[in-house]
Design a protein around this motif. Structure first.
Motif, PDB file in Angstrom:
ATOM      1  N   ASN A 190      98.225  37.862  38.288  1.00 59.81           N
ATOM      2  CA  ASN A 190      97.993  39.289  38.534  1.00 59.81           C
ATOM      3  C   ASN A 190      96.989  39.489  39.671  1.00 59.81           C
ATOM      4  N   LEU A 193      98.630  38.729  43.038  1.00 61.84           N
ATOM      5  CA  LEU A 193      99.544  39.782  43.468  1.00 61.84           C
ATOM      6  C   LEU A 193      98.786  41.015  43.952  1.00 61.84           C
ATOM      7  N   ILE A 194      97.726  41.388  43.237  1.00 63.50           N
ATOM      8  CA  ILE A 194      96.948  42.565  43.637  1.00 63.50           C
ATOM      9  C   ILE A 194      96.286  42.336  44.991  1.00 63.50           C
ATOM     10  N   TYR A 197      98.961  42.242  47.772  1.00 65.72           N
ATOM     11  CA  TYR A 197      99.445  43.598  48.036  1.00 65.72           C
ATOM     12  C   TYR A 197      98.418  44.380  48.846  1.00 65.72           C
ATOM     13  N   LEU A 238     105.813  43.648  47.486  1.00 68.09           N
ATOM     14  CA  LEU A 238     104.535  43.389  46.827  1.00 68.09           C
ATOM     15  C   LEU A 238     104.030  44.618  46.081  1.00 68.09           C
ATOM     16  N   SER A 242     103.612  43.928  42.159  1.00 61.43           N
ATOM     17  CA  SER A 242     102.233  43.995  41.665  1.00 61.43           C
ATOM     18  C   SER A 242     102.067  45.131  40.663  1.00 61.43           C
ATOM     19  N   ILE A 246     100.909  44.078  36.903  1.00 64.11           N
ATOM     20  CA  ILE A 246      99.616  44.491  36.349  1.00 64.11           C
ATOM     21  C   ILE A 246      99.820  45.238  35.034  1.00 64.11           C
TER      22      ILE A 246
END
Length: 267
Positions: A190, A193-194, A197, A238, A242, A246
């Motif tokens: 997570n 990805l955050i 992004y 993304l 994301s 999340i």
């Protein structure tokens, strides 16, 4: 004697379409899926803010990070402190809700997504919209979208905090390092990805080196610009991945905290 102005050939030959679109494919499918996805995310986020099961050692649900009030369990507090104290009457998640939400709402990709799916402006390419007037983002309230570049800096901080929480997830319930569970891996993915992004944002690309006139004079910034540009090409993907992940990571932590599921511990 009145003088008339002849219409240009291009104007005379322009097709006057009476139908909304001539497309025969399922053009409505993409905005419908986007509408359902964003609505589901908003409903879940609203529920998560009021849900109190956001922490179970060593996992903190991402929607409640950072936890800054005395209402937060001691292990969930950022660096172990609670700068807000106990005066804030709403759930702790409300304190940071506007930062990641503001970044996503003003994001160029999300603007396109909800303009098309919620406002039908337009719902798809080559499809007429129901609005009679179009002013773009030149008037209130849409002119506020220009603050996106400033929300980017807040998003960087949130991404760093989620990465910090992912590192803490390698501790066990006694605070000792060396733990790894399924929740640990989920929080690590997570955070990645955050952060990716956030870095793929158009504003990040501009800040890194978008204003340079001579890349040859700034080789390091040029390399950074090239890296961010590659991420920027995947910005839409993304953004959605994301968003969904999340929500999945947050729900996983809450289900473990509620005792609905048991975290799988590898070591």
């Amino acid at each position: 004697m009145t003088q008339t102005t002849a219409e240009s050939p291009a104007r005379r030959q322009r097709a006057q379409l009476r139908t909304r679109t001539l497309r025969t494919d399922r053009w409505w499918l993409a905005p419908a899926i986007t509408f359902a996805s964003l609505t589901a995310f908003l409903v879940y986020g609203f529920w998560a803010i009021f849900d109190g099961s956001y922490f179970v050692e060593p996992y903190l649900a991402p929607f409640s990070a950072p936890c800054l009030t005395e209402a937060c369990p001691e292990g969930a507090r950022l660096f172990g402190w609670a700068p807000i104290g106990d005066w804030f009457p709403l759930p702790p998640g409300f304190l940071i809700l506007g930062l990641p939400a503001g970044f996503r709402v003003t994001c160029y990709y999300y603007r396109k997504a909800y303009y098309r799916s919620f406002w039908l402006s337009p719902p798809a390419c080559a499809v007429g919209e129901p609005h009679k007037k179009y002013t773009g983002e030149t008037r209130f309230p849409l002119i506020i979208q220009n603050v996106h570049r400033y929300f980017f800096y807040f998003a960087l901080v949130i991404g760093a905090i989620l990465a910090y929480d992912a590192v803490l997830a390698f501790r066990n319930s006694e605070g000792e390092w060396g733990h790894m569970g399924l929740g640990t891996l989920i929080l690590v993915v997570n955070a990645i990805l955050i952060v990716t992004y956030t870095l793929s944002c158009h504003s990040c690309r501009h800040i890194v080196a978008g204003r340079l006139n001579h890349f040859s004079r700034h080789p390091l910034r040029y390399r950074m610009w090239g890296f961010v540009s590659k991420l920027n090409a995947k910005h839409a993907q993304l953004a959605m991945v994301s968003m969904w992940f999340i929500m999945f990571a947050d729900l996983y932590v809450r289900l473990v905290a509620k005792g609905v599921i048991t975290d799988i511990t590898f070591f």
